[in-house]
Design an enzyme around this catalytic site. Structure first.
Site, PDB file in Angstrom:
ATOM      1  N   HIS A 188      -3.587   7.031   2.875  1.00  0.00           N
ATOM      2  CA  HIS A 188      -3.997   5.703   2.431  1.00  0.00           C
ATOM      3  C   HIS A 188      -5.358   5.404   3.060  1.00  0.00           C
ATOM      4  CE1 HIS A 188      -4.122   1.632   1.277  1.00  0.00           C
ATOM      5  NE2 HIS A 188      -3.815   1.122   2.449  1.00  0.00           N
TER       6      HIS A 188
ATOM      7  N   ASN B  62     -10.271  -0.283   0.751  1.00  0.00           N
ATOM      8  CA  ASN B  62      -8.811  -0.206   0.655  1.00  0.00           C
ATOM      9  C   ASN B  62      -8.385  -0.763  -0.706  1.00  0.00           C
ATOM     10  OD1 ASN B  62      -6.060  -0.678   0.840  1.00  0.00           O
ATOM     11  ND2 ASN B  62      -6.136  -1.526   2.906  1.00  0.00           N
TER      12      ASN B  62
ATOM     13  N   CYS C  58       0.812  -1.221   0.000  1.00  0.00           N
ATOM     14  CA  CYS C  58       0.000   0.000   0.000  1.00  0.00           C
ATOM     15  C   CYS C  58       0.845   1.271   0.000  1.00  0.00           C
ATOM     16  CB  CYS C  58      -0.949   0.003   1.191  1.00  0.00           C
ATOM     17  SG  CYS C  58      -1.938  -1.480   1.285  1.00  0.00           S
TER      18      CYS C  58
HETATM   19  C1  LIG Z   1      -9.565  -5.533  10.475  1.00  0.00           C
HETATM   20  C2  LIG Z   1     -10.073  -4.513  11.485  1.00  0.00           C
HETATM   21  C3  LIG Z   1     -11.086  -3.608  10.841  1.00  0.00           C
HETATM   22  C4  LIG Z   1     -10.725  -5.252  12.640  1.00  0.00           C
HETATM   23  O1  LIG Z   1     -11.234  -4.332  13.563  1.00  0.00           O
HETATM   24  P1  LIG Z   1     -10.996  -4.529  15.121  1.00  0.00           P
HETATM   25  O2  LIG Z   1     -11.743  -3.486  15.806  1.00  0.00           O
HETATM   26  O3  LIG Z   1      -9.521  -4.610  15.322  1.00  0.00           O
HETATM   27  O4  LIG Z   1     -11.689  -5.905  15.355  1.00  0.00           O
HETATM   28  P2  LIG Z   1     -11.027  -7.182  16.018  1.00  0.00           P
HETATM   29  O5  LIG Z   1      -9.975  -7.706  15.107  1.00  0.00           O
HETATM   30  O6  LIG Z   1     -10.649  -6.804  17.412  1.00  0.00           O
HETATM   31  O7  LIG Z   1     -12.230  -8.166  16.017  1.00  0.00           O
HETATM   32  C5  LIG Z   1     -13.322  -8.009  16.891  1.00  0.00           C
HETATM   33  C6  LIG Z   1     -14.276  -9.129  16.688  1.00  0.00           C
HETATM   34  O8  LIG Z   1     -14.982  -8.906  15.457  1.00  0.00           O
HETATM   35  C7  LIG Z   1     -14.941 -10.097  14.677  1.00  0.00           C
HETATM   36  N1  LIG Z   1     -14.950  -9.758  13.270  1.00  0.00           N
HETATM   37  C8  LIG Z   1     -13.905  -9.690  12.436  1.00  0.00           C
HETATM   38  N2  LIG Z   1     -14.336  -9.363  11.209  1.00  0.00           N
HETATM   39  C9  LIG Z   1     -15.662  -9.212  11.282  1.00  0.00           C
HETATM   40  C10 LIG Z   1     -16.652  -8.885  10.344  1.00  0.00           C
HETATM   41  N3  LIG Z   1     -16.367  -8.630   9.075  1.00  0.00           N
HETATM   42  N4  LIG Z   1     -17.920  -8.808  10.772  1.00  0.00           N
HETATM   43  C11 LIG Z   1     -18.257  -9.066  12.037  1.00  0.00           C
HETATM   44  N5  LIG Z   1     -17.357  -9.400  12.974  1.00  0.00           N
HETATM   45  C12 LIG Z   1     -16.072  -9.477  12.606  1.00  0.00           C
HETATM   46  C13 LIG Z   1     -13.665 -10.769  15.084  1.00  0.00           C
HETATM   47  O9  LIG Z   1     -13.748 -12.155  14.786  1.00  0.00           O
HETATM   48  C14 LIG Z   1     -13.634 -10.518  16.562  1.00  0.00           C
HETATM   49  O10 LIG Z   1     -14.481 -11.412  17.202  1.00  0.00           O
HETATM   50  P3  LIG Z   1     -14.001 -12.172  18.518  1.00  0.00           P
HETATM   51  O11 LIG Z   1     -13.718 -11.083  19.505  1.00  0.00           O
HETATM   52  O12 LIG Z   1     -15.175 -13.008  18.846  1.00  0.00           O
HETATM   53  O13 LIG Z   1     -12.786 -12.932  18.100  1.00  0.00           O
HETATM   54  C15 LIG Z   1      -8.897  -3.690  12.046  1.00  0.00           C
HETATM   55  O14 LIG Z   1      -8.060  -4.510  12.827  1.00  0.00           O
HETATM   56  C16 LIG Z   1      -8.076  -3.033  10.991  1.00  0.00           C
HETATM   57  O15 LIG Z   1      -8.529  -2.149  10.304  1.00  0.00           O
HETATM   58  N6  LIG Z   1      -6.798  -3.405  10.896  1.00  0.00           N
HETATM   59  C17 LIG Z   1      -5.888  -2.820   9.957  1.00  0.00           C
HETATM   60  C18 LIG Z   1      -6.213  -3.339   8.606  1.00  0.00           C
HETATM   61  C19 LIG Z   1      -5.462  -2.628   7.549  1.00  0.00           C
HETATM   62  O16 LIG Z   1      -5.293  -1.447   7.569  1.00  0.00           O
HETATM   63  N7  LIG Z   1      -5.018  -3.417   6.586  1.00  0.00           N
HETATM   64  C20 LIG Z   1      -4.449  -2.969   5.399  1.00  0.00           C
HETATM   65  C21 LIG Z   1      -3.073  -2.514   5.553  1.00  0.00           C
HETATM   66  S1  LIG Z   1      -2.586  -1.688   4.112  1.00  0.00           S
END
Ligand SMILES: CC(C)(COP(=O)(O)OP(=O)(O)OC[C@H]1O[C@@H](n2cnc3c(N)ncnc32)[C@H](O)[C@@H]1OP(=O)(O)O)[C@@H](O)C(=O)NCCC(=O)NCCS
EC number: 2.3.1.180
Length: 328
Positions: A255, A285, A115
């Site tokens: 980004h 993204n 990215c």
């Molecule tokens: C992926 C992301 C949105 C997840 O958000 P978060 O607030 O960190 O959520 P968590 O990972 O703590 O997950 C919380 C819960 O939601 C669940 N969950 C994950 N994806 C889900 C979805 N699409 N829908 C519903 N629930 C979901 C998880 O399984 C977890 O459940 P659990 O607690 O029972 O295990 C976040 O971590 C993120 O944006 N990370 C960076 C990603 C990024 O920028 N990537 C690209 C880099 S260029």
């Protein structure tokens, strides 16, 4: 040797027609619109057709950027395509694009920095022009992330989309153009965000396909922490290098990974949301294409005018990051 000032002469973007909404995803994995919007800010994303590859999206965005710049393909000296979804391992997507455009005299290569790839590519092209090696460069971020996304994995499939953004770079008047670049990498975090299969470590095989190793793997929470830390600090470092104060920034073009990551960067930079280009609600993204699509859209909407101070900042797999200060 005095360096030539280098800036953006034209921008363009292209996104595929097909829209995949959060409600569509509700029918594919165990998720819901409210979770996706509150955790990421994304509402929908664009998906390429089965026939479309990254070079096709790059071609559409490039035509617009060249047209706006008033530069013919034959005048382009260099093409860099930032992508993690090249049409194929080789030839490079940049060479395929060079052929499609008829940019006969252009050198062409792809750049892999996930990215952060577009900012890394801008830095490369700017240096070639600043030193007088080349006059005009076409820099493109193009991705078909839908082709490497596992639509049974709710942790990743809600995030990504397809599209391309392009800019034409060339000489500008002294005082304008790119004022600084801040690039970085931390390979110790490489396993947090990757596609393990299809390379020389784990070539394509029935086992690699069964193990879904050709799809994006992401340790979301770890990447989130890294992103929150690096977006603000990379932008601050680029501003410091340019000798420009945070208060002088007219527009941040970050980004487009997650609205919460963008908000933390805004906080660190003391900027309000109206000084930030945000379009992840529409496109999700798009990896290396996110920043050039956002920049092209800001340009289309008249949100950038001559003399404005624009900060571009991104982070991604590698891990990598990049930021740049640009006087429009
Ligand atoms: C992926 C992301 C949105 C997840 O958000 P978060 O607030 O960190 O959520 P968590 O990972 O703590 O997950 C919380 C819960 O939601 C669940 N969950 C994950 N994806 C889900 C979805 N699409 N829908 C519903 N629930 C979901 C998880 O399984 C977890 O459940 P659990 O607690 O029972 O295990 C976040 O971590 C993120 O944006 N990370 C960076 C990603 C990024 O920028 N990537 C690209 C880099 S260029």
């Amino acid at each position: 040797m005095s360096l030539q000032a280098v800036g953006v002469l034209g921008t363009g973007k292209y996104v595929p027609e097909r829209v995949l909404t959060n409600h569509d995803l509700e029918n594919m994995v165990d998720t819901n619109d409210e979770w996706i919007v509150t955790r990421t800010g994304i509402r929908e994303r664009r998906i390429a057709s089965p026939e479309q590859a990254s070079s096709d999206l790059a071609y559409e965005a490039s035509k617009i950027a060249l047209n706006k710049a008033g530069i013919a393909p034959e005048e382009i000296d260099l093409i860099i395509v930032a992508t993690i979804t090249p049409d194929m391992s080789f030839p490079s997507t940049a060479c395929i694009l060079q052929d499609k455009l008829g940019a006969k005299k252009a050198a062409a290569f792809d750049l892999s920095a996930a990215c952060s790839g577009f900012i890394y590519s801008l830095a490369n092209a700017t240096n070639f022009i600043a030193t007088g090696t080349y006059k005009y460069a076409l820099v493109v971020g193009a991705e078909c992330l839908s082709k490497i996304t596992d639509y049974t994995d709710r942790n990743t499939c809600i995030l990504f989309g397809d599209g391309a953004g392009a800019v034409v770079l060339g000489p500008v008047a002294e005082g304008r153009g790119f004022k600084s670049f801040e690039l970085g990498a931390d390979g110790t975090g490489g396993d947090l965000l990757k596609i393990a299969g299809g390379g020389s470590r784990c070539p394509a095989s029935p086992q690699s396909l069964e193990g879904k190793q050709h799809f994006i793997y992401m340790a979301g929470a770890e990447v989130f922490k890294f992103a929150v830390r690096i977006m603000g600090s990379a932008a601050e470092d680029a501003l410091r290098k340019a000798g420009i104060a945070k208060s002088e920034v007219d527009l941040l073009v970050p980004h487009q990974a997650n609205i919460r990551i963008i908000q933390s960067a805004l906080q660190r930079l003391d900027l309000s949301e109206d000084k930030c280009m945000i379009n992840l609600d529409k496109y999700g993204n798009v990896s290396a294409a996110s920043i050039p699509i956002a920049l092209a859209e800001a340009d289309e909407e008249g949100r950038v005018k001559e003399g404005d101070c624009i900060v571009l900042v991104g982070f991604g797999g590698g891990l990598t990051w990049g930021a740049s200060v640009l006087i429009w």
